[in-house]
Design an enzyme around this catalytic site. Structure first.
Site, PDB file in Angstrom:
ATOM      1  CE1 TYR A 142      45.000  40.464  51.518  1.00  0.00           C
ATOM      2  CE2 TYR A 142      47.076  41.118  52.490  1.00  0.00           C
ATOM      3  CZ  TYR A 142      46.197  41.126  51.429  1.00  0.00           C
ATOM      4  OH  TYR A 142      46.524  41.809  50.281  1.00  0.00           O
ATOM      5  CE  LYS A 193      37.099  52.023  47.027  1.00  0.00           C
ATOM      6  NZ  LYS A 193      36.833  52.835  45.832  1.00  0.00           N
ATOM      7  CG  ASP A 226      39.391  54.604  44.376  1.00  0.00           C
ATOM      8  OD1 ASP A 226      39.428  55.201  45.477  1.00  0.00           O
ATOM      9  OD2 ASP A 226      38.422  54.689  43.606  1.00  0.00           O
ATOM     10  CG  ASP A 250      49.787  43.183  49.744  1.00  0.00           C
ATOM     11  OD1 ASP A 250      50.955  43.354  49.376  1.00  0.00           O
ATOM     12  OD2 ASP A 250      49.220  42.075  49.738  1.00  0.00           O
ATOM     13  CG  ASP A 254      53.981  45.416  45.924  1.00  0.00           C
ATOM     14  OD1 ASP A 254      54.661  45.523  46.965  1.00  0.00           O
ATOM     15  OD2 ASP A 254      53.764  44.325  45.358  1.00  0.00           O
TER      16      ASP A 254
END
Ligand code: NAD
Length: 370
Positions: A142, A193, A226, A250, A254
């Site tokens: 970001y 990852k 993942d 992020d 959620d």
């Protein structure tokens, strides 16, 4: 008794409505001599813009810097949709995070027994769930440069975001995760990852070293981000603390949030580095939800996310973990009695409480255990 300096930044929309319920708890704790809270209040978001044309004033930033904990409500609303970009309501929150150096975002996902039926997952999968996601908040994709859209001149454009992490950024977030794990089941799952990203390889390497050198008694596992998303939906109770970068955090926070139902239930904390002398971390506590302009002024807002955010402040900034536990127990008891704001109502437990009724019921429960 040590005194604690609290700064209220209620903000806009339902922010002041849910903050009012925290203020009642603080006032009661002061009156009982349970704590000595010195409180102050400032403006943030649209209300700050209306007062002085900024999303947060320098004077209020100074108060935030000096506070032991900042309690933040929510900002934004249609009234300020057209204000200039750099003074839009969210700019106030971003400045607070940046200037206070809040690099660690903590989001617990706790499933209160009385609400286990409200989850979209099966009751046995979420009942008793208590996990904590620790997300790196100030680095990664970001913020990394270059961050551009370039016209390639052939009718195509190229968008670039850059995922960057330096060793120190990973070290400090790993330490936060291991420290918090000590106060829980002492298990950390680090999600990245590494199979396809160099930042993932470095993340894995640094977390492994911090574990070995500084927290060898903690249990550490590495999980691909993942797979972590999948496991969170399959069997979330396998986790205790999950530490991950800004982007994956992020998304994963959620996912974890929705395991437990409504936005009105979700607290969060953001922490900075410990001060060299006092060891105190800068901190800001806020509900995950926004200013909910659709229900502002109707008394329908659920104050539990804000009250539980204050509970996190008791636990992580004010060294009052015992009172944080009592507050959680009071919330749990009120839910078990069937009290529901509209957002957490169901056919079996219909809406029967306003913001104030919910807040005051929680305070009454707290008074019983005190
Ligand atoms: P929101 O979180 O404000 O609301 C989403 C939905 O959830 C709405 O239907 C709302 O009524 C409901 N809801 C939220 N909190 C609730 C609560 N405590 N009790 C009961 N119901 C609740 O998100 P949005 O509608 O996308 O955004 C509204 C405004 O809030 C926008 O201006 C947005 O920019 C801002 N926002 C601010 C923050 C923040 O201050 N940290 C976060 C998200 C959105």
């Amino acid at each position: 008794m040590a005194s604690h300096n609290l700064l209220y930044l209620p903000g806009d929309g339902i922010g002041p409505e849910v903050m009012a319920e925290v203020k009642k708890i603080v006032a009661w704790m002061n009156a009982q001599g349970i704590a000595k809270f010195e409180t102050d209040q400032g403006l943030v978001g649209g209300s700050a813009y209306d007062a002085h044309g900024k999303a947060v004033s320098d004077a209020d930033m100074d108060k935030a810097q000096a506070a032991d904990a900042v309690l933040f409500g929510a900002v934004g609303g249609p009234k300020w949709d057209k204000v200039p970009y750099d003074v839009r309501p969210e700019a106030g929150l971003l400045r607070l995070r940046k200037d206070l150096g809040l690099f660690a975002n903590l989001r617990p996902a706790i499933c209160y027994p009385a609400l286990a039926d409200a989850s979209s997952l099966k009751k046995n999968v979420v009942e008793g769930l208590d996990i904590l996601i620790v997300r790196e908040l100030t680095g990664g994709v970001y913020f990394g440069e270059p961050k551009t859209i370039t016209d390639l001149g052939n009718g195509q454009k190229r968008g670039i975001d850059t995922q960057v992490y330096d060793t120190f950024e990973i070290e400090r977030i790993a330490r936060v995760a291991f420290e918090l794990a000590k106060t829980r089941k002492n298990k950390v799952s680090s999600a990245e990852k590494r199979n396809v990203m160099k930042t993932g390889v470095l993340w894995n390497e640094v977390v492994t070293r911090i574990h070995k050198d500084e927290y060898p008694t903690a249990q550490l596992e590495h999980v691909l981000a993942d797979n972590c998303a999948m496991q969170l939906v399959r069997w979330p109770k396998q986790y205790d603390v999950i530490v991950t970068d800004n982007l994956f955090g992020d998304v994963l926070s959620d996912v974890a949030a929705m395991l437990t139902g409504s936005l009105g239930m979700l607290p969060s904390a953001s922490l900075g580095a410990p001060d060299a002398k006092t060891k105190r971390r800068k901190s800001l506590y806020e509900p995950v939800h926004g200013s909910a302009p659709d229900i502002a002024g109707t008394g329908a807002a659920n104050p539990i996310a804000m009250i539980a955010s204050f509970g996190m402040a008791l636990r992580y900034s004010l060294n009052m973990g015992e009172w944080a536990d009592k507050l959680d127990a009071a919330i749990s008891a009120v839910l078990a009695q069937g009290l529901r704001t509209r957002d957490i109502a169901s056919d079996a437990a219909p809406a029967n409480a306003t913001t104030t009724q919910m807040g005051e019921a929680i305070l009454r429960e707290l008074q019983k255990v005190a």
